[in-house]
Design a protein around this motif. Structure first.
Motif, PDB file in Angstrom:
ATOM      1  N   ALA A  78     -12.355  14.099  12.358  1.00 22.32           N
ATOM      2  CA  ALA A  78     -12.297  13.305  11.125  1.00 22.32           C
ATOM      3  C   ALA A  78     -11.405  12.085  11.302  1.00 22.32           C
ATOM      4  N   PHE A  79     -10.329  12.215  12.081  1.00 21.01           N
ATOM      5  CA  PHE A  79      -9.423  11.090  12.304  1.00 21.01           C
ATOM      6  C   PHE A  79     -10.071  10.004  13.165  1.00 21.01           C
ATOM      7  N   LYS A  80     -10.970  10.390  14.059  1.00 20.18           N
ATOM      8  CA  LYS A  80     -11.575   9.422  14.976  1.00 20.18           C
ATOM      9  C   LYS A  80     -12.599   8.528  14.285  1.00 20.18           C
ATOM     10  N   ALA A  81     -13.096   8.947  13.136  1.00 21.64           N
ATOM     11  CA  ALA A  81     -14.054   8.111  12.406  1.00 21.64           C
ATOM     12  C   ALA A  81     -13.352   6.849  11.901  1.00 21.64           C
ATOM     13  N   SER A  82     -14.009   5.712  12.039  1.00 19.89           N
ATOM     14  CA  SER A  82     -13.394   4.443  11.652  1.00 19.89           C
ATOM     15  C   SER A  82     -13.481   4.224  10.150  1.00 19.89           C
ATOM     16  N   GLY A  83     -12.577   3.396   9.641  1.00 14.45           N
ATOM     17  CA  GLY A  83     -12.596   3.031   8.234  1.00 14.45           C
ATOM     18  C   GLY A  83     -11.894   4.051   7.355  1.00 14.45           C
ATOM     19  N   PRO A  84     -11.686   3.699   6.093  1.00 17.39           N
ATOM     20  CA  PRO A  84     -11.025   4.622   5.163  1.00 17.39           C
ATOM     21  C   PRO A  84     -11.932   5.774   4.770  1.00 17.39           C
ATOM     22  N   GLY A  85     -11.321   6.880   4.358  1.00 17.03           N
ATOM     23  CA  GLY A  85     -12.052   8.054   3.897  1.00 17.03           C
ATOM     24  C   GLY A  85     -11.335   8.676   2.713  1.00 17.03           C
ATOM     25  N   GLU A  86     -11.950   9.694   2.133  1.00 11.81           N
ATOM     26  CA  GLU A  86     -11.351  10.332   0.961  1.00 11.81           C
ATOM     27  C   GLU A  86     -10.293  11.342   1.398  1.00 11.81           C
ATOM     28  N   LEU A  87      -9.104  11.197   0.845  1.00 11.69           N
ATOM     29  CA  LEU A  87      -8.000  12.126   1.079  1.00 11.69           C
ATOM     30  C   LEU A  87      -7.747  12.904  -0.208  1.00 11.69           C
ATOM     31  N   ILE A  88      -7.806  14.230  -0.111  1.00 15.94           N
ATOM     32  CA  ILE A  88      -7.432  15.073  -1.248  1.00 15.94           C
ATOM     33  C   ILE A  88      -5.962  15.414  -1.081  1.00 15.94           C
ATOM     34  N   HIS A  89      -5.134  14.724  -1.850  1.00 18.48           N
ATOM     35  CA  HIS A  89      -3.686  14.887  -1.745  1.00 18.48           C
ATOM     36  C   HIS A  89      -3.250  16.118  -2.535  1.00 18.48           C
ATOM     37  N   PRO A  90      -2.316  16.913  -2.006  1.00 20.19           N
ATOM     38  CA  PRO A  90      -1.895  18.124  -2.723  1.00 20.19           C
ATOM     39  C   PRO A  90      -1.202  17.840  -4.054  1.00 20.19           C
ATOM     40  N   VAL A  91      -0.739  16.611  -4.263  1.00 23.32           N
ATOM     41  CA  VAL A  91      -0.051  16.271  -5.514  1.00 23.32           C
ATOM     42  C   VAL A  91      -0.919  15.373  -6.389  1.00 23.32           C
ATOM     43  N   TYR A  92      -1.492  14.313  -5.806  1.00 19.54           N
ATOM     44  CA  TYR A  92      -2.201  13.299  -6.590  1.00 19.54           C
ATOM     45  C   TYR A  92      -3.699  13.545  -6.696  1.00 19.54           C
ATOM     46  N   PRO A 144       0.837  -1.207   0.000  1.00 18.44           N
ATOM     47  CA  PRO A 144       0.000   0.000   0.000  1.00 18.44           C
ATOM     48  C   PRO A 144       0.871   1.256   0.000  1.00 18.44           C
ATOM     49  N   VAL A 145       0.463   2.244  -0.788  1.00 17.65           N
ATOM     50  CA  VAL A 145       1.220   3.490  -0.862  1.00 17.65           C
ATOM     51  C   VAL A 145       1.109   4.221   0.469  1.00 17.65           C
ATOM     52  N   SER A 154      -7.595  13.367  -5.610  1.00 24.58           N
ATOM     53  CA  SER A 154      -8.490  12.541  -4.803  1.00 24.58           C
ATOM     54  C   SER A 154      -7.973  11.115  -4.672  1.00 24.58           C
ATOM     55  N   ILE A 155      -7.914  10.640  -3.421  1.00 27.80           N
ATOM     56  CA  ILE A 155      -7.610   9.243  -3.106  1.00 27.80           C
ATOM     57  C   ILE A 155      -8.824   8.723  -2.338  1.00 27.80           C
ATOM     58  N   PRO A 156      -9.736   8.006  -3.001  1.00 27.68           N
ATOM     59  CA  PRO A 156     -11.042   7.678  -2.395  1.00 27.68           C
ATOM     60  C   PRO A 156     -10.957   6.869  -1.110  1.00 27.68           C
ATOM     61  N   ARG A 157     -10.006   5.948  -1.021  1.00 28.33           N
ATOM     62  CA  ARG A 157      -9.933   5.070   0.155  1.00 28.33           C
ATOM     63  C   ARG A 157      -8.559   5.202   0.801  1.00 28.33           C
ATOM     64  N   GLU A 163      -2.951   3.881   1.426  1.00 30.11           N
ATOM     65  CA  GLU A 163      -4.051   3.690   0.484  1.00 30.11           C
ATOM     66  C   GLU A 163      -4.673   2.318   0.702  1.00 30.11           C
ATOM     67  N   SER A 164      -5.984   2.297   0.901  1.00 27.74           N
ATOM     68  CA  SER A 164      -6.704   1.053   1.165  1.00 27.74           C
ATOM     69  C   SER A 164      -7.348   0.551  -0.119  1.00 27.74           C
ATOM     70  N   GLY A 165      -7.200  -0.737  -0.378  1.00 29.06           N
ATOM     71  CA  GLY A 165      -7.829  -1.335  -1.547  1.00 29.06           C
ATOM     72  C   GLY A 165      -9.263  -1.734  -1.262  1.00 29.06           C
ATOM     73  N   GLU A 166      -9.957  -2.225  -2.275  1.00 28.92           N
ATOM     74  CA  GLU A 166     -11.329  -2.684  -2.121  1.00 28.92           C
ATOM     75  C   GLU A 166     -11.350  -4.015  -1.380  1.00 28.92           C
ATOM     76  N   GLU A 167     -12.435  -4.256  -0.598  1.00 32.16           N
ATOM     77  CA  GLU A 167     -12.585  -5.525   0.105  1.00 32.16           C
ATOM     78  C   GLU A 167     -12.766  -6.658  -0.892  1.00 32.16           C
ATOM     79  N   GLN A 168     -12.117  -7.779  -0.595  1.00 26.55           N
ATOM     80  CA  GLN A 168     -12.256  -8.947  -1.443  1.00 26.55           C
ATOM     81  C   GLN A 168     -13.549  -9.674  -1.115  1.00 26.55           C
ATOM     82  N   ALA A 169     -14.263 -10.093  -2.140  1.00 23.85           N
ATOM     83  CA  ALA A 169     -15.557 -10.749  -1.932  1.00 23.85           C
ATOM     84  C   ALA A 169     -15.417 -12.031  -1.120  1.00 23.85           C
ATOM     85  N   LEU A 170     -14.233 -12.686  -1.214  1.00 27.44           N
ATOM     86  CA  LEU A 170     -14.038 -13.945  -0.507  1.00 27.44           C
ATOM     87  C   LEU A 170     -14.110 -13.761   1.000  1.00 27.44           C
TER      88      LEU A 170
END
Length: 445
Positions: free
Chosen positions: A84-98, A60-61, A100-103, A129-136
């Motif tokens: 915002a940090f206390k909320a659980s799970g991934p969130g959208e990060l607007i990076h100054p270079v890249y 993960p980056v 939108s990073i959705p997860r 950077e968090s990837g999508e959950e695997q269906a398995l």
């Protein structure tokens, strides 16, 4: 000092700070440092230079951002960012270079306050950077759980019909078996007629139970399903609909015993020599057979109704966590009764077979027991997943006189959650007159 330089740069039109945000909370950045790395495995051998390297994929980056909060409201900015940090799970990060990073998963924040910076604070942030959950490995959805319960319920009814038909066939070979079959058929028709009358349905039994005993299961299932289709299983009608479903299930199970009472017939607990054609009699074992069969139909229908309620709750919440537990426990109680019936029948069959020097075939009972256990487990997991999706339930004390809408805004900054508070506190007298010092149930967030 940094604050002073930034203000001078802003007045001069020089943009020295980069913009970023996380979960919609904006902040300025002084610097970023991002790390990309791959996972590798080295295979080295003695007396051989070098190694064989196996590439196992990109890690993960890792994003490291130096945020700078400044101005007279820097403390409020910091509070918003921490929330915002206390909320659980991934969130959208607007990076100054890249961009939108959705997860983006927040990992840590180091807050540094220096004396020379009067109106500002530096925050070292780390994200990956968090990837999508695997269906398995993803949890089964509410729709999948409901479909699984329906499928298991259908298999349970098939086994119940098979067991009932086999029992009726075995009776034909016994002395006075025809009379016993006629009594069982009469009990089955009594159940169907009373259920049809109770739900005010014109769809009375059209099957001949004497020729097709398995029709008792299919006809009864059709009647109770027709009734369940008329129930309101979402919104404010859930509680009433569930009570009607459980009441009908209780009546269905009680009708075989009521047949014996209403007909004032003699109940036979032990065999005797008089032919049954000379007396109006019914054996306990025959009544238990009918009761055991109709109970499985009631279990199947209640499990499907409960699964539908939980499925609706995942999209339109109307029950508290306690009420969800009550619905689940009600079905599990009925399932436990059905399991007790099946195990008793299995033990009785084994005892009779052993007394005759034979081996009992308990495969049908074992299959029914497995289906019942699967229903209970699937429903429990569906309810647990639904409860875990919700914030923890706590008690909070009212600090000022208000109504539920103002209270919802005070606690959640969302007045539309007043209905949720009313649902969590059904004993609340007047929702428009909430007094200070009152203790109410509420979600933690």
């Amino acid at each position: 000092m940094t604050d002073f330089i930034s203000q001078l740069a802003a007045l001069a039109g020089i943009d020295t700070l980069m913009q970023a945000s996380f979960r919609g909370v904006e902040f300025d950045c002084l610097a970023t440092r991002d790390t990309l790395a791959r996972t590798t495995v080295n295979y080295a051998y003695p007396y051989r230079d070098g190694a064989t390297v196996e590439d196992q994929g990109l890690n993960p980056v890792n994003f490291r951002i130096t945020a700078f909060l400044w101005g007279r409201d820097w403390k409020q900015q910091l509070k918003s960012l921490i929330t915002a940090f206390k909320a659980s799970g991934p969130g959208e990060l607007i990076h100054p270079v890249y961009g939108s990073i959705p997860r983006a998963q927040f990992l840590e924040a180091g807050i540094e306050k220096q004396a020379e910076t009067m109106d500002g604070v530096t925050v070292e942030l780390v994200f990956i950077e968090s990837g999508e959950e695997q269906a398995l490995f993803a949890a089964a959805s509410a729709d999948q759980s409901a479909q699984s319960i329906t499928s298991t319920g259908n298999s349970l009814l098939d086994s119940a019909a098979s067991a009932f038909s086999t029992a009726m066939s075995d009776l034909r070979a016994l002395e006075n078996g025809v009379e016993r079959i006629n009594t069982i058929v009469a009990e089955g028709e009594y159940v169907l007629d009373n259920v049809s009358e109770e739900i005010q349905s014109a769809a009375a039994s059209v099957s001949n139970l004497l020729d097709t005993p398995a029709a008792l299961v299919s006809d009864l299932k059709s009647l109770v399903s027709t009734f369940s289709d008329t129930l309101t299983l979402t919104g404010s009608g859930v509680t009433s609909g569930w009570q009607q479903a459980t009441r009908l299930a209780q009546h269905v199970v009680s009708y075989p015993a009521k047949y014996v009472q209403n007909r004032s017939v003699t109940t036979i607990t032990k065999p005797f020599r008089l032919p049954l054609s000379q007396v109006t009699a019914v054996r306990d074992s025959d009544t238990q057979l009918v009761t055991r069969t109709v109970r499985l139909v009631a279990v199947s229908e209640l499990a499907e109704v409960a699964a539908t309620i939980l499925q609706n709750e995942s999209t339109t919440p109307s029950l508290t966590s306690t009420q969800i537990e009550q619905v689940t426990n009600s079905v599990r109680t009925v399932i436990v009764d059905a399991l007790t019936d099946q195990r008793t029948a299995l033990q009785t069959a084994e005892t009779l077979a052993r007394a005759s020097g034979l081996t009992s075939d308990g495969r049908v009972h074992a299959t029914i027991i497995t289906h019942l256990q699967t229903l209970a487990l699937t429903l429990q997991r569906q309810a647990a997943a639904l409860i875990q999706q919700r914030p923890p339930l706590i008690t909070r004390t009212v600090t000022r006189r208000c109504n539920l809408h103002l209270l919802a805004f005070d606690w959640y900054t969302d007045a539309s959650r007043a209905g949720e508070l009313l649902r969590l506190n059904p004993s609340l007298g007047n929702p428009n007159d909430i007094q200070p010092g009152m203790t109410l149930y509420a979600y933690a967030k």
